[in-house]
Enzyme design. Sequence first.
Site, PDB file in Angstrom:
ATOM      1  N   LYS A  50       0.833  -1.212   0.000  1.00 52.84           N
ATOM      2  CA  LYS A  50       0.000   0.000   0.000  1.00 52.84           C
ATOM      3  C   LYS A  50       0.865   1.257   0.000  1.00 52.84           C
ATOM      4  O   LYS A  50       0.560   2.234  -0.681  1.00 52.84           O
ATOM      5  CB  LYS A  50      -0.938  -0.018   1.219  1.00 52.84           C
ATOM      6  CG  LYS A  50      -2.074  -1.013   1.022  1.00 52.84           C
ATOM      7  CD  LYS A  50      -2.796  -1.375   2.306  1.00 52.84           C
ATOM      8  CE  LYS A  50      -3.768  -2.526   2.016  1.00 52.84           C
ATOM      9  NZ  LYS A  50      -4.378  -3.087   3.217  1.00 52.84           N
ATOM     10  N   GLN A  94      -4.961  -2.009   9.376  1.00 50.84           N
ATOM     11  CA  GLN A  94      -4.768  -3.325   8.754  1.00 50.84           C
ATOM     12  C   GLN A  94      -5.342  -4.426   9.652  1.00 50.84           C
ATOM     13  O   GLN A  94      -4.994  -4.529  10.820  1.00 50.84           O
ATOM     14  CB  GLN A  94      -3.262  -3.543   8.511  1.00 50.84           C
ATOM     15  CG  GLN A  94      -2.938  -4.798   7.743  1.00 50.84           C
ATOM     16  CD  GLN A  94      -3.448  -4.767   6.300  1.00 50.84           C
ATOM     17  OE1 GLN A  94      -3.301  -3.776   5.597  1.00 50.84           O
ATOM     18  NE2 GLN A  94      -4.073  -5.854   5.877  1.00 50.84           N
ATOM     19  N   ASP A 117     -11.343   2.047   3.427  1.00 49.87           N
ATOM     20  CA  ASP A 117     -11.650   0.633   3.194  1.00 49.87           C
ATOM     21  C   ASP A 117     -13.153   0.377   3.055  1.00 49.87           C
ATOM     22  O   ASP A 117     -13.564  -0.709   2.681  1.00 49.87           O
ATOM     23  CB  ASP A 117     -11.134  -0.198   4.383  1.00 49.87           C
ATOM     24  CG  ASP A 117      -9.850  -0.930   4.063  1.00 49.87           C
ATOM     25  OD1 ASP A 117      -9.547  -1.090   2.872  1.00 49.87           O
ATOM     26  OD2 ASP A 117      -9.161  -1.344   5.016  1.00 49.87           O
TER      27      ASP A 117
END
Length: 281
Positions: A50, A94, A117
């Site tokens: 990322k 994460q 997300d």
Amino acid sequence: MSAVIMDGKALAAKVKSEVGAQVAQMARKPGLAVVLVGDDPASRVYVNGKKRDCGECGIYSEEYALPAETTQQELLELVETLNGREDIDGILVQLPLPKHLNEKEVLLAIQPDKDADCFHPFNVGELMIGENGFQPCTPAGVMRMLQEYGVDPAGKHCVIVGRSNIVGKPQAMLMLRKNATVTICHTKTRDLKAECLRADILVAAAGRAGLITGDMVKEGAVVIDVAMNRNEAGKLCGDVDFAAAAEKASYITPVPGGVGPMTRAMLMENTLYAARKHGKQ
Ligand code: NAP
């Protein structure tokens, strides 16, 4: 029939270069904060990827690598600080988090307009009622691939194997939005093969190597393999028996090199989207 292989790697590169071209025009750059708790090797690989993507797109990125013993309070305080920062447009925690932490509470703490997300219930709700807004990266990446290859879901029967909150359910919503007729399968589905054989578009997201065999694919179907499993030899593979399915399908995604790179590219799009929402030009 021998299927066209949908090249997620090439398409992801194209999406990222489009994002990069837009970012290059912006006076105030988008910013993404990635928070990693603990030292899970797979999570570390994802986070590194990322950061690399951000670099390629000209997006400012910040990493917080916190020790495994970080407390819930410390993590919530970090999220709160990032919520308040103008230079940060997207916050990504994460997953999975270490067991002692409450994932749901952490995801809820992320401000919905920084939820790159699309895991926050507010954004999930918007997705459900068909509002424009964030779209979760993996299902959005699948939709972009279909679009790129000229596959219009309208009127088609889409069968999704898997009903998770991050893949199966949002995928169903996005397919519905594009006027597909949708079936969602799971472990209690009575006859998975019969359901799959009805699919014009088959999305496999169960996380079970070898689950979808060639005889479960209808002639001419579009086969999207979202899963990322390891086979006995430790090699990355999807849910679909690729060689057998490719004989029947019209289009098929490989693993690796299919949905995975698209997921990462869509995170860049979401970060850009968030920055625009925050008035960055
Ligand atoms: P998950 O939360 O474990 O969900 C799996 C779903 O598949 C569940 O709904 C489960 O049904 C269903 N399922 C499992 N075995 C099945 C079977 N034998 N028959 C029918 N349904 C079955 O997994 P996830 O997070 O959605 O991820 C799914 C896969 O996609 C994993 O391989 C993951 O690594 C991969 N993934 C890839 C990306 C990417 O970027 N390419 C992103 C996210 C996830 P129940 O609900 O009944 O248990």
